[in-house]
Motif scaffolding. Structure first.
Motif, PDB file in Angstrom:
ATOM      1  N   GLN A   1       0.735  -1.242   0.057  1.00 34.89           N
ATOM      2  CA  GLN A   1       0.095  -0.049  -0.129  1.00 34.89           C
ATOM      3  C   GLN A   1       0.813   1.338   0.087  1.00 34.89           C
ATOM      4  N   GLY A   2       1.994   1.431   0.737  1.00 35.44           N
ATOM      5  CA  GLY A   2       2.847   2.524   0.748  1.00 35.44           C
ATOM      6  C   GLY A   2       4.106   2.546  -0.140  1.00 35.44           C
ATOM      7  N   GLU A   3       4.314   1.328  -0.888  1.00 36.77           N
ATOM      8  CA  GLU A   3       5.349   1.253  -1.597  1.00 36.77           C
ATOM      9  C   GLU A   3       6.529   1.400  -0.670  1.00 36.77           C
ATOM     10  N   ILE A   4       6.633   0.844   0.537  1.00 37.76           N
ATOM     11  CA  ILE A   4       7.573   1.099   1.264  1.00 37.76           C
ATOM     12  C   ILE A   4       9.249   0.813   0.776  1.00 37.76           C
ATOM     13  N   HIS A   5      10.064   1.116   0.604  1.00 37.13           N
ATOM     14  CA  HIS A   5      11.525   0.812  -0.011  1.00 37.13           C
ATOM     15  C   HIS A   5      12.196  -0.387   0.620  1.00 37.13           C
ATOM     16  N   ARG A   6      12.114  -0.348   1.980  1.00 43.25           N
ATOM     17  CA  ARG A   6      12.777  -1.283   2.605  1.00 43.25           C
ATOM     18  C   ARG A   6      12.115  -1.444   4.126  1.00 43.25           C
ATOM     19  N   TYR A   7      12.273  -2.463   4.842  1.00 40.50           N
ATOM     20  CA  TYR A   7      11.750  -2.665   6.235  1.00 40.50           C
ATOM     21  C   TYR A   7      12.842  -3.313   6.853  1.00 40.50           C
ATOM     22  N   ILE A   8      12.983  -2.708   8.521  1.00 35.02           N
ATOM     23  CA  ILE A   8      14.003  -2.892   9.071  1.00 35.02           C
ATOM     24  C   ILE A   8      13.473  -3.824  10.488  1.00 35.02           C
ATOM     25  N   SER A   9      14.085  -5.077  10.666  1.00 32.43           N
ATOM     26  CA  SER A   9      13.501  -5.604  11.634  1.00 32.43           C
ATOM     27  C   SER A   9      14.070  -4.978  13.163  1.00 32.43           C
ATOM     28  N   LYS A  10      13.220  -5.082  14.088  1.00 29.42           N
ATOM     29  CA  LYS A  10      13.609  -4.897  15.699  1.00 29.42           C
ATOM     30  C   LYS A  10      13.781  -5.995  16.382  1.00 29.42           C
ATOM     31  N   PRO A  11      14.696  -5.942  17.253  1.00 30.32           N
ATOM     32  CA  PRO A  11      15.794  -4.935  17.505  1.00 30.32           C
ATOM     33  C   PRO A  11      16.730  -4.890  16.343  1.00 30.32           C
ATOM     34  N   TRP A  12      17.198  -3.524  15.995  1.00 28.45           N
ATOM     35  CA  TRP A  12      18.072  -3.753  14.613  1.00 28.45           C
ATOM     36  C   TRP A  12      19.487  -3.583  15.221  1.00 28.45           C
ATOM     37  N   ASP A  13      20.142  -4.019  14.307  1.00 24.71           N
ATOM     38  CA  ASP A  13      21.767  -3.890  14.108  1.00 24.71           C
ATOM     39  C   ASP A  13      22.334  -2.521  13.789  1.00 24.71           C
ATOM     40  N   ASP A  14      23.137  -1.825  14.669  1.00 18.38           N
ATOM     41  CA  ASP A  14      23.311  -0.278  14.234  1.00 18.38           C
ATOM     42  C   ASP A  14      23.859  -0.375  12.852  1.00 18.38           C
ATOM     43  N   GLN A  15      25.078  -1.163  12.626  1.00 17.66           N
ATOM     44  CA  GLN A  15      25.642  -1.025  11.236  1.00 17.66           C
ATOM     45  C   GLN A  15      24.568  -1.420  10.114  1.00 17.66           C
ATOM     46  N   GLU A  16      23.728  -2.327  10.628  1.00 16.87           N
ATOM     47  CA  GLU A  16      22.858  -2.726   9.240  1.00 16.87           C
ATOM     48  C   GLU A  16      21.780  -1.644   8.934  1.00 16.87           C
ATOM     49  N   LEU A  17      21.385  -1.184  10.106  1.00 16.21           N
ATOM     50  CA  LEU A  17      20.543   0.228   9.961  1.00 16.21           C
ATOM     51  C   LEU A  17      21.217   1.502   9.024  1.00 16.21           C
ATOM     52  N   LEU A  18      22.467   1.461   9.641  1.00 18.17           N
ATOM     53  CA  LEU A  18      23.267   2.623   8.852  1.00 18.17           C
ATOM     54  C   LEU A  18      23.392   2.354   7.208  1.00 18.17           C
ATOM     55  N   LEU A  19      23.448   1.039   6.956  1.00 12.47           N
ATOM     56  CA  LEU A  19      23.861   0.539   5.815  1.00 12.47           C
ATOM     57  C   LEU A  19      22.467   0.967   5.005  1.00 12.47           C
ATOM     58  N   SER A  20      21.344   0.456   5.357  1.00 12.19           N
ATOM     59  CA  SER A  20      19.830   0.732   4.924  1.00 12.19           C
ATOM     60  C   SER A  20      19.823   1.906   4.760  1.00 12.19           C
ATOM     61  N   LEU A  21      19.917   2.884   5.568  1.00 12.97           N
ATOM     62  CA  LEU A  21      19.754   4.649   5.749  1.00 12.97           C
ATOM     63  C   LEU A  21      20.592   4.847   4.279  1.00 12.97           C
ATOM     64  N   ARG A  22      21.853   4.329   4.182  1.00  9.49           N
ATOM     65  CA  ARG A  22      22.914   4.766   3.341  1.00  9.49           C
ATOM     66  C   ARG A  22      22.361   4.517   2.011  1.00  9.49           C
ATOM     67  N   GLU A  23      21.698   3.133   1.726  1.00  6.47           N
ATOM     68  CA  GLU A  23      21.179   2.730   0.348  1.00  6.47           C
ATOM     69  C   GLU A  23      20.026   3.359  -0.075  1.00  6.47           C
ATOM     70  N   ALA A  24      19.371   3.652   1.175  1.00  5.32           N
ATOM     71  CA  ALA A  24      17.856   4.379   0.768  1.00  5.32           C
ATOM     72  C   ALA A  24      18.213   5.881   0.232  1.00  5.32           C
ATOM     73  N   LEU A  25      19.118   6.507   0.822  1.00 12.67           N
ATOM     74  CA  LEU A  25      19.403   7.796   0.461  1.00 12.67           C
ATOM     75  C   LEU A  25      20.465   7.824  -0.862  1.00 12.67           C
ATOM     76  N   ASP A  26      20.944   6.797  -1.207  1.00 11.50           N
ATOM     77  CA  ASP A  26      21.585   6.634  -2.631  1.00 11.50           C
ATOM     78  C   ASP A  26      20.592   6.632  -3.541  1.00 11.50           C
ATOM     79  N   ARG A  27      19.625   5.687  -3.376  1.00 14.35           N
ATOM     80  CA  ARG A  27      18.459   5.411  -4.196  1.00 14.35           C
ATOM     81  C   ARG A  27      17.733   7.057  -4.472  1.00 14.35           C
ATOM     82  N   HIS A  28      17.606   7.665  -3.268  1.00 16.16           N
ATOM     83  CA  HIS A  28      16.753   8.933  -3.385  1.00 16.16           C
ATOM     84  C   HIS A  28      17.727   9.817  -4.072  1.00 16.16           C
ATOM     85  N   ARG A  29      18.968   9.848  -4.178  1.00 19.99           N
ATOM     86  CA  ARG A  29      19.902  10.797  -4.958  1.00 19.99           C
ATOM     87  C   ARG A  29      19.616  10.534  -6.293  1.00 19.99           C
TER      88      ARG A  29
END
Length: 475
Positions: free
Chosen positions: A118-146
């Motif tokens: 419904q919301g065309e989510i680009h990615r979901y992140i499981s809780k509890p998260w791993d800090d490095q995996e979360l940062l990697l996911s954010l970087r990939e999403a921002l790269d796609r945005h750019r």
């Protein structure tokens, strides 16, 4: 046999990922009804220089979005009044350019799937998260945005150029109408203008074909990223894609379906990019239960990575389904019978065949003959009989096209002999390519290597002895 080819689908748990390189500064909005989680996210992002905005509810997040340009929104799934799925659906409708990530627990997987649809989510992140995996996911999403922003600019420039071309064509048409009825000299000029238009159309057609070629090249580069990882096999994706395409052709699928099968074969491993190197080095049969659970989520991760690309929607679906089985014991969705598309089946067959020979599914490497026998035995359980029949025909065609050859040991090599097959190391590296012609210096080097390392290596050399052959070596 069943465990080797495609085990039942398990669940997964997050694990540590590789260190993350900071992305260029951007504006990020985090939404969670727990202030402690928002504070943790702010602390985690502070070293990267991003502008971080926080909201404790969906309504507060919408107020911020009304006032602030935001590059990425990450929301918790479970919140009162407005949950994360509802919030991100509104974000998609009103601020479609913002990247959308969902923070969710494993128990919310059904709601997560609905949120993705419904919301065309680009990615979901499981809780509890791993800090490095979360940062990697954010970087990939921002790269796609750019990249999406750059693509919109390119499309705007292309549209403007196209409008200019249309205007030029309209002017030329008007000139042609004015020249009608004039003397032979004017008719010659009309013909000249018409030829120019034809040349422009040819150029546009060539440009479109080049775009299609570049798109497929981009897919190959994308697929090749995983092969840069330690434990990956060079050329594995291309082999799976090529065999998928041949199977699709043998089954009589359309040209567009064959193209999708080839692309899905190239990308079927892309979901493993989030797995640690130690798992890529292991055969599936050597993994423990937790590793298998995580490994078997790679089709879902691949679909999530490819979903934002409109031109790859059908391909991403095939990648998600390529480990399903006709007997219903595949993963991730447990589809069975006709619910498993034949395109997905043939991609899974190609990946299994190449994986058996590469030592990815079992601790021993299968010979081509052993791998073929394993596939044939899986008829009716893993794959439809029609697909297995097509596979046998493709293998027979490949044997018929092979040059005559014989197997020799290193001490039997002689200058002028030509390789009939690629020589692959136990780790999957290409050592000598098919068509390589031996000379005395290389033979001496190989003899010293085999003697020093105690290797048991066989070489398949051609017996028709062609006069010319490639001397390229891949190390």
């Amino acid at each position: 046999m069943d465990t080797t080819l495609a085990p039942p689908a398990p669940s997964s748990k997050p694990a540590a990922a590789a260190p993350v390189v900071a992305a260029p500064p951007a504006t990020l909005l985090f939404v969670d009804d727990e202030p402690a989680i928002l504070s943790a996210l702010r602390r985690l992002l502070r070293p990267l220089g991003h502008r971080v905005l926080l909201a404790e509810s969906g309504a507060e997040a919408l107020e911020i979005l009304e006032k602030e340009p935001v590059d990425l929104v990450m929301s918790d799934m479970r919140m009162p009044q407005m949950d994360g799925a509802q919030l991100l659906q509104i974000v998609r409708q009103r601020w479609p350019d913002a990247m959308r990530l969902l923070l969710t627990g494993y128990a919310d997987i059904s709601s997560t799937i609905a949120a993705i649809n419904q919301g065309e989510i680009h990615r979901y992140i499981s809780k509890p998260w791993d800090d490095q995996e979360l940062l990697l996911s954010l970087r990939e999403a921002l790269d796609r945005h750019r990249l999406a922003h750059e693509n919109r600019i390119l499309q705007k420039v292309t549209a403007e150029q196209y409008d200019q071309l249309q205007t030029a064509n309209a002017k030329l048409d008007e000139m042609n109408r004015q020249l009608e009825g004039n003397n032979a000299q004017l008719e010659k000029r009309v013909a000249s203008r018409t030829a120019e238009l034809s040349q422009v159309n040819d150029m546009l057609g060539a440009a479109y074909q080049q775009l299609q070629t570049n798109f497929m090249l981009s897919i190959k580069v994308f697929a090749g990223l995983l092969e840069l990882r330690e434990g990956s096999l060079p050329g594995f994706s291309e082999k799976v894609g090529s065999l998928s395409q041949r199977l699709a052709l043998k089954l009589g699928l359309s040209e567009s379906q064959r193209t999708d099968c080839y692309a899905a074969g190239l990308l079927c491993e892309i979901g493993k990019i989030g797995l640690p190197d130690r798992m890529l080095r292991k055969a599936f049969s050597a993994m423990d239960d937790e590793e298998r659970k995580r490994y078997c989520r790679h089709p879902l991760m691949a679909e999530a990575a490819l979903m934002p690309l409109n031109d790859l929607r059908s391909v991403s679906r095939l990648v998600r389904q390529h480990q399903e089985r006709v007997d219903g014991r595949g993963y991730p969705d447990g589809l069975s019978g006709d619910d498993v598309p034949i395109q997905a089946q043939l991609i899974g067959l190609a990946a299994t065949y190449e994986g058996l020979m590469a030592g990815r599914l079992a601790e021993k490497r299968y010979t081509p003959e052993e791998a073929q026998e394993a596939i044939i035995k899986a008829s009716g359980s893993h794959y439809s009989p029609a697909l297995v029949d097509a596979f046998k025909k493709v293998m027979a065609d490949a044997v018929a096209q092979e040059p005559p050859m014989r197997e020799v040991k290193v001490n039997e090599l002689a200058p002028g002999m030509v390789m009939g097959r690629d020589l692959i190391s136990p780790r999957g590296t290409l050592l000598l390519s098919k068509g390589y012609m031996f000379d005395a210096a290389v033979i001496r080097t190989l003899n010293e290597l085999v003697r020093r390392e105690g290797l048991n290596v066989s070489f398949f050399v051609r017996t028709d002895m062609p006069k010319s052959a490639s001397t390229a070596v891949a190390a």
